[in-house]
Design an enzyme around this catalytic site. Structure first.
Site, PDB file in Angstrom:
ATOM      1  N   LYS A  83       0.854  -1.195   0.000  1.00 40.96           N
ATOM      2  CA  LYS A  83       0.000   0.000   0.000  1.00 40.96           C
ATOM      3  C   LYS A  83       0.891   1.247   0.000  1.00 40.96           C
ATOM      4  O   LYS A  83       1.917   1.282   0.696  1.00 40.96           O
ATOM      5  CB  LYS A  83      -0.903  -0.013   1.237  1.00 40.96           C
ATOM      6  CG  LYS A  83      -1.946   1.102   1.255  1.00 40.96           C
ATOM      7  CD  LYS A  83      -2.876   0.949   2.463  1.00 40.96           C
ATOM      8  CE  LYS A  83      -3.947   2.020   2.489  1.00 40.96           C
ATOM      9  NZ  LYS A  83      -4.866   1.887   3.648  1.00 40.96           N
ATOM     10  N   SER A 158      -9.694   1.815   2.581  1.00 47.99           N
ATOM     11  CA  SER A 158      -8.807   2.501   1.671  1.00 47.99           C
ATOM     12  C   SER A 158      -7.748   1.609   1.021  1.00 47.99           C
ATOM     13  O   SER A 158      -7.136   2.026   0.030  1.00 47.99           O
ATOM     14  CB  SER A 158      -8.108   3.640   2.420  1.00 47.99           C
ATOM     15  OG  SER A 158      -7.310   3.132   3.471  1.00 47.99           O
ATOM     16  N   SER A 182      -9.850  -0.371   6.969  1.00 46.14           N
ATOM     17  CA  SER A 182      -9.301  -0.308   5.610  1.00 46.14           C
ATOM     18  C   SER A 182      -8.583  -1.551   5.101  1.00 46.14           C
ATOM     19  O   SER A 182      -8.246  -1.614   3.923  1.00 46.14           O
ATOM     20  CB  SER A 182      -8.365   0.882   5.477  1.00 46.14           C
ATOM     21  OG  SER A 182      -9.130   2.024   5.223  1.00 46.14           O
TER      22      SER A 182
HETATM   23  N1  GLN Z   1     -13.208   4.292   6.041  1.00 46.15           N
HETATM   24  C1  GLN Z   1     -12.531   4.714   7.226  1.00 46.15           C
HETATM   25  C2  GLN Z   1     -12.107   6.150   7.116  1.00 46.15           C
HETATM   26  O1  GLN Z   1     -12.286   6.713   6.069  1.00 46.15           O
HETATM   27  C3  GLN Z   1     -11.369   3.814   7.524  1.00 46.15           C
HETATM   28  C4  GLN Z   1     -10.142   4.184   6.838  1.00 46.15           C
HETATM   29  C5  GLN Z   1      -8.946   3.366   7.234  1.00 46.15           C
HETATM   30  O2  GLN Z   1      -9.056   2.362   7.914  1.00 46.15           O
HETATM   31  N2  GLN Z   1      -7.790   3.855   6.823  1.00 46.15           N
HETATM   32  O3  GLN Z   1     -11.616   6.724   8.041  1.00 46.15           O
END
Ligand code: GLN
Length: 497
Positions: A83, A158, A182
Protein backbone atom coordinates in the site's frame (compact mmCIF):
# COMPACT_ATOMS: atom_id res chain seq x y z
CA UNK A 1 0.37 -21.23 -20.83
CA UNK A 2 -0.06 -24.12 -18.42
CA UNK A 3 2.79 -23.06 -16.15
CA UNK A 4 1.66 -19.43 -16.01
CA UNK A 5 -1.75 -20.42 -14.74
CA UNK A 6 -0.31 -22.81 -12.22
CA UNK A 7 1.97 -20.21 -10.69
CA UNK A 8 -0.72 -17.55 -10.35
CA UNK A 9 -3.18 -20.08 -8.93
CA UNK A 10 -0.77 -21.21 -6.23
CA UNK A 11 -1.08 -19.85 -2.74
CA UNK A 12 1.89 -17.82 -1.50
CA UNK A 13 3.06 -20.75 0.65
CA UNK A 14 2.77 -23.20 -2.27
CA UNK A 15 4.74 -20.80 -4.45
CA UNK A 16 7.42 -20.44 -1.77
CA UNK A 17 7.76 -24.25 -1.58
CA UNK A 18 7.85 -24.65 -5.36
CA UNK A 19 10.63 -22.05 -5.60
CA UNK A 20 12.57 -23.80 -2.86
CA UNK A 21 12.25 -27.14 -4.66
CA UNK A 22 13.45 -25.45 -7.83
CA UNK A 23 10.28 -26.30 -9.81
CA UNK A 24 10.89 -22.96 -11.55
CA UNK A 25 13.04 -19.91 -10.98
CA UNK A 26 12.33 -16.65 -9.16
CA UNK A 27 12.77 -14.88 -12.53
CA UNK A 28 10.09 -17.04 -14.11
CA UNK A 29 7.50 -16.61 -11.37
CA UNK A 30 8.10 -12.85 -11.01
CA UNK A 31 7.85 -12.39 -14.79
CA UNK A 32 4.52 -14.22 -14.82
CA UNK A 33 3.13 -11.92 -12.13
CA UNK A 34 4.63 -8.93 -13.94
CA UNK A 35 2.87 -9.92 -17.20
CA UNK A 36 -0.40 -10.37 -15.41
CA UNK A 37 -0.11 -6.90 -13.85
CA UNK A 38 0.60 -5.43 -17.30
CA UNK A 39 -2.44 -7.14 -18.75
CA UNK A 40 -4.88 -6.29 -15.95
CA UNK A 41 -3.85 -2.77 -14.92
CA UNK A 42 -5.63 -0.92 -17.74
CA UNK A 43 -8.88 -2.33 -16.30
CA UNK A 44 -8.21 -2.39 -12.57
CA UNK A 45 -5.66 0.38 -11.72
CA UNK A 46 -4.58 -1.36 -8.52
CA UNK A 47 -1.02 0.02 -8.68
CA UNK A 48 0.32 3.58 -8.50
CA UNK A 49 4.02 2.83 -9.05
CA UNK A 50 5.98 -0.07 -10.48
CA UNK A 51 9.71 0.37 -11.02
CA UNK A 52 11.00 -2.10 -13.55
CA UNK A 53 14.76 -1.75 -12.96
CA UNK A 54 14.44 -1.96 -9.22
CA UNK A 55 12.27 -5.07 -9.59
CA UNK A 56 14.76 -6.80 -11.88
CA UNK A 57 17.68 -6.00 -9.55
CA UNK A 58 15.72 -7.37 -6.60
CA UNK A 59 14.88 -10.58 -8.49
CA UNK A 60 18.60 -11.23 -9.02
CA UNK A 61 19.38 -10.46 -5.39
CA UNK A 62 16.67 -12.85 -4.16
CA UNK A 63 17.70 -15.55 -6.60
CA UNK A 64 21.25 -15.44 -5.23
CA UNK A 65 19.95 -15.15 -1.67
CA UNK A 66 17.92 -18.34 -2.04
CA UNK A 67 20.86 -20.15 -3.67
CA UNK A 68 23.32 -19.13 -0.93
CA UNK A 69 20.95 -19.85 1.94
CA UNK A 70 20.48 -16.21 2.95
CA UNK A 71 16.74 -16.45 2.40
CA UNK A 72 15.34 -19.69 3.75
CA UNK A 73 11.89 -18.73 5.03
CA UNK A 74 8.57 -19.99 3.61
CA UNK A 75 7.92 -16.77 1.65
CA UNK A 76 11.37 -16.36 0.05
CA UNK A 77 10.95 -15.35 -3.59
CA UNK A 78 7.22 -14.62 -3.20
CA UNK A 79 5.92 -11.37 -4.77
CA UNK A 80 4.12 -8.82 -2.64
CA UNK A 81 2.24 -5.56 -3.29
CA UNK A 82 2.60 -2.65 -0.84
CA UNK A 83 0.00 0.00 0.00
CA UNK A 84 1.36 3.39 -0.99
CA UNK A 85 1.29 4.87 2.52
CA UNK A 86 4.10 2.54 3.63
CA UNK A 87 7.52 4.12 3.02
CA UNK A 88 9.89 2.25 0.73
CA UNK A 89 13.49 3.48 0.48
CA UNK A 90 14.12 4.93 -2.97
CA UNK A 91 10.66 3.95 -4.22
CA UNK A 92 8.06 6.71 -4.61
CA UNK A 93 5.44 6.74 -1.85
CA UNK A 94 2.47 9.00 -2.63
CA UNK A 95 -0.20 8.08 -0.05
CA UNK A 96 -2.63 8.46 -2.97
CA UNK A 97 -2.14 12.24 -2.79
CA UNK A 98 -0.91 14.92 -5.14
CA UNK A 99 0.90 16.50 -2.19
CA UNK A 100 3.32 13.53 -2.10
CA UNK A 101 3.45 13.07 -5.87
CA UNK A 102 7.26 13.21 -5.98
CA UNK A 103 8.07 11.92 -2.52
CA UNK A 104 10.85 9.32 -2.61
CA UNK A 105 11.57 8.23 0.98
CA UNK A 106 15.17 8.22 2.25
CA UNK A 107 14.25 5.55 4.81
CA UNK A 108 11.76 2.75 4.95
CA UNK A 109 9.14 1.16 7.13
CA UNK A 110 10.19 -1.59 9.54
CA UNK A 111 7.69 -3.97 7.88
CA UNK A 112 9.51 -3.48 4.58
CA UNK A 113 12.86 -4.34 6.21
CA UNK A 114 11.29 -7.48 7.62
CA UNK A 115 9.70 -8.68 4.40
CA UNK A 116 12.89 -7.96 2.48
CA UNK A 117 14.88 -9.94 5.05
CA UNK A 118 12.43 -12.78 4.41
CA UNK A 119 13.36 -12.67 0.70
CA UNK A 120 10.03 -11.33 -0.56
CA UNK A 121 9.86 -9.30 -3.78
CA UNK A 122 8.02 -5.97 -3.92
CA UNK A 123 6.09 -5.74 -7.20
CA UNK A 124 4.96 -2.15 -6.68
CA UNK A 125 2.98 0.33 -4.63
CA UNK A 126 -0.80 0.06 -4.59
CA UNK A 127 -3.59 2.58 -4.98
CA UNK A 128 -5.51 3.81 -1.98
CA UNK A 129 -7.88 6.51 -0.82
CA UNK A 130 -5.91 9.71 -0.30
CA UNK A 131 -4.15 9.47 3.10
CA UNK A 132 -6.20 6.31 3.77
CA UNK A 133 -9.34 8.42 4.22
CA UNK A 134 -12.18 6.64 2.52
CA UNK A 135 -13.99 3.36 2.00
CA UNK A 136 -13.95 2.98 -1.79
CA UNK A 137 -10.51 3.82 -3.31
CA UNK A 138 -12.19 6.61 -5.24
CA UNK A 139 -10.47 9.55 -3.48
CA UNK A 140 -6.97 8.78 -4.82
CA UNK A 141 -5.23 11.44 -6.92
CA UNK A 142 -4.16 8.54 -9.18
CA UNK A 143 -7.57 7.44 -10.40
CA UNK A 144 -10.09 4.94 -9.04
CA UNK A 145 -9.43 1.23 -8.57
CA UNK A 146 -12.05 -1.24 -9.77
CA UNK A 147 -13.36 -4.43 -8.21
CA UNK A 148 -12.10 -7.47 -10.16
CA UNK A 149 -15.31 -9.41 -9.46
CA UNK A 150 -17.24 -6.76 -11.37
CA UNK A 151 -15.57 -3.60 -12.65
CA UNK A 152 -18.71 -1.50 -12.25
CA UNK A 153 -18.22 -1.77 -8.47
CA UNK A 154 -15.66 -0.28 -6.09
CA UNK A 155 -13.19 -2.61 -4.36
CA UNK A 156 -13.73 -0.97 -0.97
CA UNK A 157 -11.04 1.05 0.73
CA UNK A 158 -8.81 2.50 1.67
CA UNK A 159 -6.50 -0.48 0.93
CA UNK A 160 -8.44 -1.15 -2.30
CA UNK A 161 -5.37 -1.45 -4.51
CA UNK A 162 -3.75 -4.05 -2.24
CA UNK A 163 -6.91 -6.18 -1.99
CA UNK A 164 -7.53 -5.99 -5.75
CA UNK A 165 -3.92 -7.00 -6.45
CA UNK A 166 -4.43 -10.15 -4.35
CA UNK A 167 -7.97 -10.92 -5.58
CA UNK A 168 -7.01 -10.57 -9.25
CA UNK A 169 -3.78 -12.54 -8.95
CA UNK A 170 -1.45 -9.58 -9.53
CA UNK A 171 0.38 -10.61 -6.35
CA UNK A 172 -0.25 -13.49 -3.94
CA UNK A 173 0.16 -11.22 -0.90
CA UNK A 174 -0.15 -7.53 -0.06
CA UNK A 175 0.24 -5.12 2.82
CA UNK A 176 -2.54 -2.76 3.80
CA UNK A 177 -3.25 -0.43 6.69
CA UNK A 178 -6.36 -0.40 8.85
CA UNK A 179 -7.36 2.69 10.86
CA UNK A 180 -11.11 2.09 10.79
CA UNK A 181 -11.50 -1.01 8.61
CA UNK A 182 -9.30 -0.31 5.61
CA UNK A 183 -7.90 -3.84 5.44
CA UNK A 184 -10.99 -5.79 6.51
CA UNK A 185 -13.56 -3.92 4.43
CA UNK A 186 -11.83 -4.06 1.01
CA UNK A 187 -10.82 -7.67 1.78
CA UNK A 188 -14.51 -8.40 2.30
CA UNK A 189 -15.54 -6.61 -0.92
CA UNK A 190 -12.82 -8.40 -2.93
CA UNK A 191 -13.23 -11.91 -1.48
CA UNK A 192 -9.79 -12.16 0.15
CA UNK A 193 -8.51 -12.59 3.71
CA UNK A 194 -7.22 -9.57 5.66
CA UNK A 195 -5.96 -9.19 9.22
CA UNK A 196 -5.97 -6.08 11.37
CA UNK A 197 -3.44 -7.01 14.07
CA UNK A 198 -3.55 -5.94 17.73
CA UNK A 199 -2.43 -2.32 18.11
CA UNK A 200 1.30 -2.42 18.86
CA UNK A 201 1.91 -5.89 17.39
CA UNK A 202 3.18 -4.68 13.99
CA UNK A 203 5.53 -1.70 13.80
CA UNK A 204 4.07 1.54 12.46
CA UNK A 205 7.54 2.96 11.83
CA UNK A 206 7.47 4.29 8.26
CA UNK A 207 3.68 4.18 7.91
CA UNK A 208 2.48 7.65 6.92
CA UNK A 209 0.18 8.59 9.80
CA UNK A 210 -3.54 9.13 9.44
CA UNK A 211 -4.85 8.61 13.00
CA UNK A 212 -1.87 7.33 14.98
CA UNK A 213 -3.80 5.90 17.94
CA UNK A 214 -5.64 3.52 15.59
CA UNK A 215 -3.43 2.96 12.49
CA UNK A 216 -2.16 -0.62 12.05
CA UNK A 217 -0.38 -2.33 9.17
CA UNK A 218 -1.61 -5.82 8.33
CA UNK A 219 -1.39 -8.68 5.79
CA UNK A 220 -3.79 -9.53 2.95
CA UNK A 221 -3.79 -12.95 1.25
CA UNK A 222 -6.02 -15.38 -0.61
CA UNK A 223 -6.00 -17.91 2.20
CA UNK A 224 -5.85 -17.77 6.00
CA UNK A 225 -2.58 -19.75 5.98
CA UNK A 226 -0.94 -17.23 3.61
CA UNK A 227 -2.11 -14.37 5.77
CA UNK A 228 -0.70 -16.04 8.88
CA UNK A 229 2.66 -16.77 7.27
CA UNK A 230 2.96 -13.14 6.17
CA UNK A 231 1.85 -11.85 9.58
CA UNK A 232 4.63 -13.89 11.16
CA UNK A 233 7.15 -12.13 8.91
CA UNK A 234 6.06 -8.60 9.85
CA UNK A 235 4.96 -8.89 13.50
CA UNK A 236 7.07 -8.24 16.59
CA UNK A 237 8.58 -5.55 18.76
CA UNK A 238 10.34 -2.61 17.12
CA UNK A 239 12.23 -0.03 19.21
CA UNK A 240 11.68 2.57 16.47
CA UNK A 241 7.91 2.66 17.18
CA UNK A 242 7.15 4.01 20.66
CA UNK A 243 3.77 2.25 20.69
CA UNK A 244 5.25 -1.11 19.67
CA UNK A 245 4.47 -3.82 22.22
CA UNK A 246 6.83 -6.28 23.89
CA UNK A 247 3.91 -8.44 25.03
CA UNK A 248 4.15 -12.11 24.09
CA UNK A 249 1.43 -13.28 21.67
CA UNK A 250 -1.13 -15.52 23.39
CA UNK A 251 -0.68 -19.15 22.26
CA UNK A 252 -3.87 -20.88 21.10
CA UNK A 253 -4.87 -24.12 22.72
CA UNK A 254 -7.55 -26.02 20.83
CA UNK A 255 -10.84 -26.12 22.73
CA UNK A 256 -14.58 -25.68 22.34
CA UNK A 257 -14.98 -22.01 21.45
CA UNK A 258 -17.68 -19.71 22.78
CA UNK A 259 -18.52 -17.13 20.13
CA UNK A 260 -20.59 -13.96 20.63
CA UNK A 261 -22.60 -12.50 17.74
CA UNK A 262 -23.79 -8.87 18.16
CA UNK A 263 -27.51 -9.26 17.46
CA UNK A 264 -28.15 -5.58 16.70
CA UNK A 265 -26.35 -5.86 13.37
CA UNK A 266 -28.49 -8.75 12.18
CA UNK A 267 -31.96 -8.47 13.69
CA UNK A 268 -34.34 -6.10 12.02
CA UNK A 269 -36.84 -6.24 14.90
CA UNK A 270 -34.39 -5.08 17.57
CA UNK A 271 -35.16 -1.53 18.66
CA UNK A 272 -31.54 -0.34 18.62
CA UNK A 273 -30.29 2.40 16.33
CA UNK A 274 -27.59 0.13 14.92
CA UNK A 275 -27.02 -0.01 11.17
CA UNK A 276 -28.65 -3.28 10.06
CA UNK A 277 -26.94 -5.49 7.54
CA UNK A 278 -28.67 -6.24 4.22
CA UNK A 279 -30.58 -9.49 3.95
CA UNK A 280 -27.95 -11.16 1.77
CA UNK A 281 -25.21 -10.26 4.23
CA UNK A 282 -27.31 -11.58 7.16
CA UNK A 283 -27.96 -14.83 5.28
CA UNK A 284 -24.26 -15.37 4.60
CA UNK A 285 -23.40 -14.68 8.24
CA UNK A 286 -26.10 -17.04 9.50
CA UNK A 287 -24.82 -19.74 7.20
CA UNK A 288 -21.31 -19.28 8.61
CA UNK A 289 -22.75 -19.46 12.13
CA UNK A 290 -24.49 -22.74 11.30
CA UNK A 291 -21.30 -24.25 9.90
CA UNK A 292 -19.33 -23.31 13.00
CA UNK A 293 -22.11 -24.58 15.30
CA UNK A 294 -22.08 -27.95 13.54
CA UNK A 295 -18.37 -28.15 14.10
CA UNK A 296 -18.89 -27.76 17.84
CA UNK A 297 -18.64 -24.02 18.56
CA UNK A 298 -21.08 -22.52 21.08
CA UNK A 299 -22.67 -19.44 19.54
CA UNK A 300 -24.76 -16.89 21.41
CA UNK A 301 -26.34 -13.59 20.37
CA UNK A 302 -25.35 -10.66 22.54
CA UNK A 303 -26.24 -7.02 22.70
CA UNK A 304 -23.46 -4.41 22.47
CA UNK A 305 -25.25 -1.08 22.89
CA UNK A 306 -22.12 1.06 23.25
CA UNK A 307 -20.62 -0.22 20.00
CA UNK A 308 -23.48 1.56 18.24
CA UNK A 309 -21.72 4.84 18.96
CA UNK A 310 -18.41 3.67 17.55
CA UNK A 311 -18.78 5.38 14.16
CA UNK A 312 -19.40 8.81 15.68
CA UNK A 313 -16.57 8.49 18.21
CA UNK A 314 -14.24 7.13 15.53
CA UNK A 315 -14.79 9.98 13.08
CA UNK A 316 -14.24 12.65 15.74
CA UNK A 317 -11.02 11.02 16.98
CA UNK A 318 -9.73 10.08 13.50
CA UNK A 319 -10.32 13.57 12.09
CA UNK A 320 -8.78 15.23 15.17
CA UNK A 321 -5.62 13.15 14.88
CA UNK A 322 -5.51 13.60 11.10
CA UNK A 323 -5.73 17.39 11.38
CA UNK A 324 -2.64 17.32 13.57
CA UNK A 325 -0.73 14.63 11.61
CA UNK A 326 -1.28 16.28 8.25
CA UNK A 327 0.01 19.67 9.44
CA UNK A 328 3.49 18.53 8.35
CA UNK A 329 2.57 18.71 4.66
CA UNK A 330 3.31 22.37 4.06
CA UNK A 331 5.44 22.44 0.91
CA UNK A 332 8.67 22.96 2.86
CA UNK A 333 9.90 19.58 4.02
CA UNK A 334 8.78 17.23 1.29
CA UNK A 335 6.37 16.70 -1.56
CA UNK A 336 4.47 19.19 -3.65
CA UNK A 337 5.07 22.95 -3.34
CA UNK A 338 2.84 25.49 -5.05
CA UNK A 339 4.71 27.85 -7.34
CA UNK A 340 2.21 30.62 -6.73
CA UNK A 341 3.04 31.80 -3.19
CA UNK A 342 4.36 35.38 -2.88
CA UNK A 343 5.32 34.87 0.76
CA UNK A 344 5.72 31.98 3.17
CA UNK A 345 2.17 32.00 4.51
CA UNK A 346 0.72 32.25 1.02
CA UNK A 347 2.92 29.34 -0.12
CA UNK A 348 1.66 27.15 2.77
CA UNK A 349 -1.92 28.01 1.96
CA UNK A 350 -1.68 27.44 -1.78
CA UNK A 351 0.35 24.23 -1.39
CA UNK A 352 -2.27 22.70 0.89
CA UNK A 353 -5.18 24.02 -1.17
CA UNK A 354 -3.74 22.55 -4.38
CA UNK A 355 -2.10 19.43 -2.92
CA UNK A 356 -4.92 17.92 -0.84
CA UNK A 357 -8.16 16.52 -2.23
CA UNK A 358 -11.69 17.31 -1.06
CA UNK A 359 -12.15 14.48 1.46
CA UNK A 360 -8.79 15.17 3.14
CA UNK A 361 -9.63 18.88 3.47
CA UNK A 362 -13.04 18.05 4.91
CA UNK A 363 -11.43 15.89 7.59
CA UNK A 364 -8.68 18.39 8.45
CA UNK A 365 -11.35 21.06 8.97
CA UNK A 366 -13.65 18.77 10.99
CA UNK A 367 -10.71 17.64 13.14
CA UNK A 368 -9.39 21.15 13.76
CA UNK A 369 -12.92 22.18 14.75
CA UNK A 370 -13.28 19.28 17.20
CA UNK A 371 -9.98 20.24 18.84
CA UNK A 372 -10.60 23.98 19.00
CA UNK A 373 -11.19 25.91 22.22
CA UNK A 374 -14.80 25.73 23.29
CA UNK A 375 -15.55 22.59 21.26
CA UNK A 376 -12.80 20.30 22.56
CA UNK A 377 -14.83 19.13 25.58
CA UNK A 378 -18.05 18.76 23.62
CA UNK A 379 -16.54 16.70 20.78
CA UNK A 380 -13.03 15.34 21.28
CA UNK A 381 -13.24 14.66 25.01
CA UNK A 382 -16.73 13.22 24.65
CA UNK A 383 -15.50 10.90 21.89
CA UNK A 384 -12.67 9.69 24.16
CA UNK A 385 -15.23 8.92 26.89
CA UNK A 386 -17.33 6.94 24.42
CA UNK A 387 -14.19 5.07 23.37
CA UNK A 388 -13.57 4.10 27.03
CA UNK A 389 -17.14 2.81 27.36
CA UNK A 390 -16.80 0.78 24.15
CA UNK A 391 -13.54 -0.66 25.45
CA UNK A 392 -15.26 -1.70 28.69
CA UNK A 393 -18.08 -3.32 26.70
CA UNK A 394 -15.62 -5.44 24.69
CA UNK A 395 -13.71 -6.41 27.84
CA UNK A 396 -16.92 -7.66 29.38
CA UNK A 397 -17.72 -9.75 26.31
CA UNK A 398 -14.27 -11.34 26.45
CA UNK A 399 -14.82 -12.35 30.08
CA UNK A 400 -17.48 -14.76 28.80
CA UNK A 401 -16.60 -15.43 25.15
CA UNK A 402 -13.52 -16.41 23.19
CA UNK A 403 -14.29 -14.22 20.24
CA UNK A 404 -16.89 -12.16 18.40
CA UNK A 405 -18.31 -12.96 14.96
CA UNK A 406 -19.89 -10.17 12.92
CA UNK A 407 -20.37 -9.00 9.35
CA UNK A 408 -17.57 -6.75 8.04
CA UNK A 409 -19.92 -4.34 6.30
CA UNK A 410 -23.70 -3.86 6.13
CA UNK A 411 -23.74 -4.25 2.30
CA UNK A 412 -21.72 -5.67 -0.56
CA UNK A 413 -19.50 -3.26 -2.54
CA UNK A 414 -21.34 -0.19 -3.86
CA UNK A 415 -21.15 0.84 -7.52
CA UNK A 416 -18.42 3.20 -8.67
CA UNK A 417 -19.61 6.80 -8.24
CA UNK A 418 -22.33 6.02 -5.67
CA UNK A 419 -20.57 6.72 -2.36
CA UNK A 420 -18.76 10.06 -2.44
CA UNK A 421 -21.96 12.03 -3.00
CA UNK A 422 -23.21 10.88 0.42
CA UNK A 423 -20.20 11.13 2.77
CA UNK A 424 -22.22 10.53 5.96
CA UNK A 425 -23.77 7.38 4.50
CA UNK A 426 -20.29 6.25 3.51
CA UNK A 427 -19.02 6.86 7.07
CA UNK A 428 -21.95 4.84 8.44
CA UNK A 429 -20.92 1.87 6.32
CA UNK A 430 -17.90 1.59 8.65
CA UNK A 431 -20.20 0.82 11.59
CA UNK A 432 -18.95 -2.76 12.13
CA UNK A 433 -15.22 -2.19 11.69
CA UNK A 434 -14.26 0.97 13.61
CA UNK A 435 -14.84 -0.32 17.16
CA UNK A 436 -11.95 -2.73 16.66
CA UNK A 437 -9.62 0.21 16.01
CA UNK A 438 -10.96 2.26 18.93
CA UNK A 439 -10.22 -0.70 21.20
CA UNK A 440 -6.93 -1.82 19.60
CA UNK A 441 -8.18 -5.40 19.20
CA UNK A 442 -7.15 -7.87 16.46
CA UNK A 443 -9.72 -8.90 13.82
CA UNK A 444 -9.66 -10.98 10.66
CA UNK A 445 -11.94 -10.66 7.64
CA UNK A 446 -12.75 -13.92 5.81
CA UNK A 447 -14.96 -14.39 2.74
CA UNK A 448 -18.22 -16.14 3.70
CA UNK A 449 -20.45 -15.98 0.64
CA UNK A 450 -21.49 -14.36 -2.61
CA UNK A 451 -24.42 -12.06 -3.21
CA UNK A 452 -27.04 -12.71 -5.88
CA UNK A 453 -25.12 -10.31 -8.09
CA UNK A 454 -21.96 -12.35 -7.60
CA UNK A 455 -20.12 -9.99 -5.24
CA UNK A 456 -18.20 -11.31 -2.23
CA UNK A 457 -19.48 -11.02 1.36
CA UNK A 458 -17.12 -11.16 4.34
CA UNK A 459 -17.36 -11.94 8.03
CA UNK A 460 -15.01 -10.77 10.72
CA UNK A 461 -13.77 -12.57 13.78
CA UNK A 462 -12.57 -10.37 16.64
CA UNK A 463 -10.49 -11.65 19.57
CA UNK A 464 -8.89 -10.20 22.66
CA UNK A 465 -5.52 -8.42 22.53
CA UNK A 466 -2.58 -10.49 21.17
CA UNK A 467 -4.83 -13.45 20.33
CA UNK A 468 -4.04 -13.51 16.61
CA UNK A 469 -3.26 -17.24 16.93
CA UNK A 470 -6.84 -17.91 17.95
CA UNK A 471 -8.16 -15.88 15.01
CA UNK A 472 -6.00 -17.76 12.52
CA UNK A 473 -7.03 -21.12 14.01
CA UNK A 474 -10.76 -20.33 13.91
CA UNK A 475 -10.67 -18.59 10.52
CA UNK A 476 -8.61 -21.49 9.10
CA UNK A 477 -11.11 -24.02 10.42
CA UNK A 478 -14.00 -22.03 8.97
CA UNK A 479 -12.25 -21.74 5.60
CA UNK A 480 -12.12 -25.54 5.37
CA UNK A 481 -15.79 -25.89 6.38
CA UNK A 482 -16.80 -23.25 3.83
CA UNK A 483 -14.95 -24.69 0.84
CA UNK A 484 -13.35 -23.05 -2.15
CA UNK A 485 -14.77 -19.50 -2.16
CA UNK A 486 -12.19 -16.78 -1.69
CA UNK A 487 -9.42 -18.61 -3.42
CA UNK A 488 -10.67 -17.57 -6.87
CA UNK A 489 -10.36 -14.08 -8.20
CA UNK A 490 -13.20 -12.32 -9.95
CA UNK A 491 -11.22 -12.34 -13.16
CA UNK A 492 -10.84 -15.89 -14.35
CA UNK A 493 -7.27 -17.07 -14.03
CA UNK A 494 -6.74 -17.75 -17.69
CA UNK A 495 -8.52 -14.73 -19.14
CA UNK A 496 -5.53 -12.64 -19.98
CA UNK A 497 -2.20 -14.32 -19.45
N1 GLN B 1 -13.21 4.29 6.04
C1 GLN B 1 -12.53 4.71 7.23
C2 GLN B 1 -12.11 6.15 7.12
O1 GLN B 1 -12.29 6.71 6.07
C3 GLN B 1 -11.37 3.81 7.52
C4 GLN B 1 -10.14 4.18 6.84
C5 GLN B 1 -8.95 3.37 7.23
O2 GLN B 1 -9.06 2.36 7.91
N2 GLN B 1 -7.79 3.86 6.82
O3 GLN B 1 -11.62 6.72 8.04
Amino acid sequence: MEKKQTIVEMSALELGQALKRGDFSVEESTAIYRDRIKALEPKLNAFISIEEERLQARVQEVKEGIATGKYTGPLAGVPVAIKDNICTHGLRTTCGSKILENFVPTYQAEVINRLENAGMIIMGKTNMDEFAMGSTTETSAYGITRNPWNEAYVPGGSSGGSCVAVAAGEAPLALGSDTGGSIRQPASHCGVVGLKPTYGRVSRYGLIAYASSMDQIGPIGRTVADCKAFYEVIAGYDAKDSTSSKAEPVPYIEKELRIAVPKNYLESDSDSKAVKADLEVCDAIHQAIRLLEHSGAKIEYVSMPMAEYATQAYYVIACAEASSNLARFDGVKYGYRSAGGQNLHCMYRKTRAEGFGKEVKRRIMAGAYALSEGYYEAYYLKALKVKALIQAEFEKIFEEYDCILAPVTPTVAPMVGESLVHPIKMYQSDAYTVAVNLTGLPAISVPCGLSGSGLPIGMQLIANRFEEEKLFALAGKYEVLRGELGRKAGISWNETV
